[in-house]
Design an enzyme around this catalytic site. Structure first.
Site, PDB file in Angstrom:
ATOM      1  N   LYS A   1       0.765  -1.198   0.109  1.00  0.00           N
ATOM      2  CA  LYS A   1      -0.147   0.033  -0.038  1.00  0.00           C
ATOM      3  C   LYS A   1       0.940   1.295   0.154  1.00  0.00           C
ATOM      4  CE  LYS A   1      -3.848   2.089   2.419  1.00  0.00           C
ATOM      5  NZ  LYS A   1      -4.914   2.245   3.486  1.00  0.00           N
TER       6      LYS A   1
ATOM      7  N   GLU B   1      10.415  -4.240   4.770  1.00  0.00           N
ATOM      8  CA  GLU B   1      10.472  -5.838   3.740  1.00  0.00           C
ATOM      9  C   GLU B   1       9.928  -6.338   2.782  1.00  0.00           C
ATOM     10  OE1 GLU B   1       8.709  -5.018   6.752  1.00  0.00           O
ATOM     11  OE2 GLU B   1       8.344  -6.273   9.096  1.00  0.00           O
TER      12      GLU B   1
ATOM     13  N   GLY C   1      -5.184  -1.702   4.574  1.00  0.00           N
ATOM     14  CA  GLY C   1      -4.459  -3.031   4.074  1.00  0.00           C
ATOM     15  C   GLY C   1      -4.977  -4.250   4.255  1.00  0.00           C
ATOM     16  N   ARG C   2      -5.800  -4.176   5.635  1.00  0.00           N
ATOM     17  CA  ARG C   2      -5.732  -5.336   5.925  1.00  0.00           C
ATOM     18  C   ARG C   2      -7.383  -6.271   5.521  1.00  0.00           C
ATOM     19  NH1 ARG C   2      -5.180  -2.830   9.713  1.00  0.00           N
ATOM     20  NH2 ARG C   2      -6.504  -1.844  11.143  1.00  0.00           N
TER      21      ARG C   2
ATOM     22  N   GLU D   1      -4.923  -6.307  14.703  1.00  0.00           N
ATOM     23  CA  GLU D   1      -4.414  -5.344  14.349  1.00  0.00           C
ATOM     24  C   GLU D   1      -6.081  -4.478  14.071  1.00  0.00           C
ATOM     25  OE1 GLU D   1      -1.343  -4.285  11.429  1.00  0.00           O
ATOM     26  OE2 GLU D   1      -2.369  -3.948  10.413  1.00  0.00           O
TER      27      GLU D   1
ATOM     28  N   HIS E   1      -4.305 -33.143  17.085  1.00  0.00           N
ATOM     29  CA  HIS E   1      -3.972 -33.800  17.081  1.00  0.00           C
ATOM     30  C   HIS E   1      -2.195 -32.883  17.965  1.00  0.00           C
ATOM     31  CE1 HIS E   1      -5.214 -37.916  15.664  1.00  0.00           C
ATOM     32  NE2 HIS E   1      -6.068 -36.907  15.642  1.00  0.00           N
TER      33      HIS E   1
ATOM     34  N   LYS F   1       8.644  -0.389  14.868  1.00  0.00           N
ATOM     35  CA  LYS F   1       9.887  -0.661  12.949  1.00  0.00           C
ATOM     36  C   LYS F   1      10.141   0.552  13.465  1.00  0.00           C
ATOM     37  CE  LYS F   1       5.256  -0.865  10.414  1.00  0.00           C
ATOM     38  NZ  LYS F   1       4.141  -0.174   9.618  1.00  0.00           N
TER      39      LYS F   1
HETATM   40  O1  F6P Z   1       1.654  -4.337   9.547  1.00  0.00           O
HETATM   41  C1  F6P Z   1       1.309  -2.819  10.195  1.00  0.00           C
HETATM   42  C2  F6P Z   1       1.060  -2.593   8.392  1.00  0.00           C
HETATM   43  O2  F6P Z   1       1.002  -1.397   8.352  1.00  0.00           O
HETATM   44  C3  F6P Z   1       0.250  -2.751   7.769  1.00  0.00           C
HETATM   45  O3  F6P Z   1      -1.369  -2.740   8.252  1.00  0.00           O
HETATM   46  C4  F6P Z   1      -0.006  -3.449   6.393  1.00  0.00           C
HETATM   47  O4  F6P Z   1      -0.958  -4.683   5.602  1.00  0.00           O
HETATM   48  C5  F6P Z   1       0.692  -4.394   6.294  1.00  0.00           C
HETATM   49  O5  F6P Z   1       1.501  -3.105   7.483  1.00  0.00           O
HETATM   50  C6  F6P Z   1       1.897  -3.433   5.074  1.00  0.00           C
HETATM   51  O6  F6P Z   1       1.825  -2.479   4.726  1.00  0.00           O
HETATM   52  P1  F6P Z   1       1.711  -2.046   3.194  1.00  0.00           P
HETATM   53  O7  F6P Z   1       0.918  -2.645   2.327  1.00  0.00           O
HETATM   54  O8  F6P Z   1       1.600  -0.343   3.389  1.00  0.00           O
HETATM   55  O9  F6P Z   1       3.774  -2.925   2.574  1.00  0.00           O
END
Ligand code: F6P
Length: 538
Positions: free
Chosen positions: A196, A202, A256-257, A342, A373, A501
């Protein structure tokens, strides 16, 4: 005018008074043969059986008063009108508009672009830089840019396009990307960089490594044929070197979620074909209509939400197990972890005051029968209250003789056992009937007692097709929204992920040896020193 704290409202107090009456599920079933029909709802191929929850008609009526006192219908109207209900981020919340049958023009335009792209990849018109058709798609994203499409891609395995595999890489740990790339041929691999913000550490780190892998094998010019992006930040996409023609946009009014319905669903659409993706959107929209237009007594998301509030805030449950009796729904518990934890794992209300009661539960789970199990022992005899959502399919999505009825038998047996329990007298009678000696019965019987009275809900879907999956995801989204409203929290921000972060940014140059380790607590300093010198103390 001062606002009455939630836990002091008449609706809350009425529920607290009811929670004082202990309810035994076994007795509730014994005294009411109609309990299943009284406490179950059926709508459009979805059956929600909550008769095994510790509720009575009185409790449900009091929960419906709570729904009214939280002004849920008014909030639904405000959300649908595009008001800035995500106040702390200054955003509207309109993810449901992505699945409307006749979406707004900007949404339609991106859907059309996704459709053309899917058709091009599937037909072989889209080729890699060396002329190969695409055999593998790798989605690089994390959180909402990973969990939803990954869960849905697995859930709809029965609908996968032939000759196209879709992989998901999320972890910053190079093991994730490296082990995925080891299986792939760069000439036929397409990367979808999904973020987003297009700034997430990452995702950007994995995207750069994937880019290096393509460039090393095929040269710089190959990037345009092997990378597409999904983001709200098109400027950052262009800066990364992805052709804007290959960027799929979404908007800040999609959390995002909640973004699986947007272009974040592109890897899903590639996996199952665009027509099936549209079926998924249609299922989500159908559940929206039900949620928006149905009184709480018959409303599936409202019922799930209110039962959750009852278990968490009045019966003191701190967790919620999600137990899909479907291998295809294996990733659903993890997806719901982000959605619920979240969204509602917060203690400060919209006005900035403490909520005053527990909010989101710890969501966890595993596909049945695997969980049986592993951890069911604790649910049955561990002495904690663990509400469970069982999810089962009337028709198997993959069928082999002898599997599906046995799977359903296990699912229903577990909720029955959790509800009923087994008393000491029953255990003794059972062992005696099996011919066991009295002294042995006395020794063994206590271990075979099951307290029971463990609440559960069972969701039975007619089948797991794109439409039904859309219904299921939308159902849990609205459940989460309703719970947030009742707790008076903003379900659409996530400030709690920021601090870690921020500290990671500070620690990186220290780990890289570019900055001295100053102002660190002794544990953090000790761990960093051990990384540099080895863990051994000798
Ligand atoms: O975990 C925090 C967060 O901001 C989530 O809300 C989001 O889904 C995720 O990081 C990934 O964010 P982005 O889509 O901006 O990479």
């Amino acid at each position: 005018m001062a606002v009455t704290p939630l836990i002091e409202t008449p609706a809350w107090r009425a529920l607290a008074a009811l929670a004082g009456h202990s309810l035994r599920l076994r007795e509730l079933f014994a005294t009411d043969p109609q309990r299943f029909s009284r406490f179950s709802l059926a709508h459009d191929g979805v059956l929600l059986d909550y008769s095994k929850q510790r509720v009575t008609s009185e409790v449900m009526a009091a929960l419906h008063v709570l729904w009214e006192s939280a002004d849920v219908p008014d909030w639904i109207a405000r959300m649908r009108a595009g008001e800035t209900i995500n106040q702390s981020e200054g955003r509207a919340v309109l993810h449901f508009a992505l699945r409307e049958p006749n979406p707004r023009a900007e949404v339609r335009a991106v859907l059309d672009k996704m459709q053309r792209f899917c058709d091009d990849v599937h037909s072989g018109r889209w080729r890699g830089s060396a002329g190969s058709t695409i055999s593998d798609v790798v989605n690089i994203g994390i959180g909402g840019s990973d969990l939803g499409p990954k869960m849905a891609t697995q859930a709809l395995a029965a609908y996968h396009q032939p000759d196209l595999r879709v992989h998901y890489v999320s972890n910053l740990d190079a093991a994730h990307l490296a082990t995925t790339l080891a299986q792939l041929d760069p000439r036929s691999t397409l990367f979808v960089i999904a973020s987003k913000t297009f700034t997430t550490q990452e995702t950007m780190t994995n995207a750069r490594s994937a880019r290096d892998w393509i460039v090393a094998a095929l040269g710089e010019a190959a990037v345009a044929r092997h990378f597409v992006a999904v983001s709200t930040n098109l400027a950052a996409v262009a800066k990364f070197g992805i052709d804007p023609a290959n960027a799929f946009e979404f908007w800040d009014w999609v959390g995002g979620r909640f973004s699986l319905w947007s272009a974040i669903g592109l890897p899903l659409a590639l996996a199952i074909g665009f027509a099936n993706f549209e079926g998924f959107l249609a299922g989500g929209a159908a559940m929206d209509r039900h949620f928006f237009n149905t009184p709480p007594e018959q409303n599936l998301p409202a019922t799930l939400a209110l039962l959750g509030i009852w278990n968490i805030d009045f019966l003191s449950a701190s967790t919620q197990a999600v137990l899909p009796y479907s291998q295809s729904l294996e990733h659903l518990p993890r997806y719901l972890q982000q959605l619920e934890m979240e969204s509602n794992g917060k203690q400060i209300d919209r006005a900035g005051y403490p909520v005053g009661c527990p909010t989101a539960p710890i969501v966890w789970g595993e596909a049945g029968t695997n969980g049986q199990h592993a951890f069911y022992q604790l649910i049955h005899q561990g002495g904690r209250l663990i509400p469970c959502d069982f999810i089962a399919l009337r028709q198997a999505d993959f069928d082999l003789p002898g599997h599906h009825d046995a799977l359903l038998a296990n699912c229903f047996a577990q909720s029955e056992a959790l509800m009923r329990g087994k008393t000491l007298d029953e255990v003794c009678a059972e062992l005696a009937a099996a011919g066991m000696a009295a002294d042995k019965i006395q020794r063994l019987a206590p271990f075979k007692v099951f307290p029971g009275n463990q609440p559960s809900t069972t969701l039975l879907l007619d089948r797991l097709d794109p439409y039904a999956l859309g219904q299921l995801v939308s159902l849990y989204e609205h459940k989460t929204f309703v719970q947030g409203l009742i707790w008076r929290i903003n379900s659409f921000d996530q400030w709690g992920v920021e601090y870690g972060k921020q500290l990671a940014v500070r620690l990186l140059p220290i780990l890289e040896g570019k900055q001295p380790a100053t102002d660190l607590d002794s544990s953090t300093a000790g761990l960093i020193a051990a990384c540099k010198t080895g863990a051994s103390r000798n």
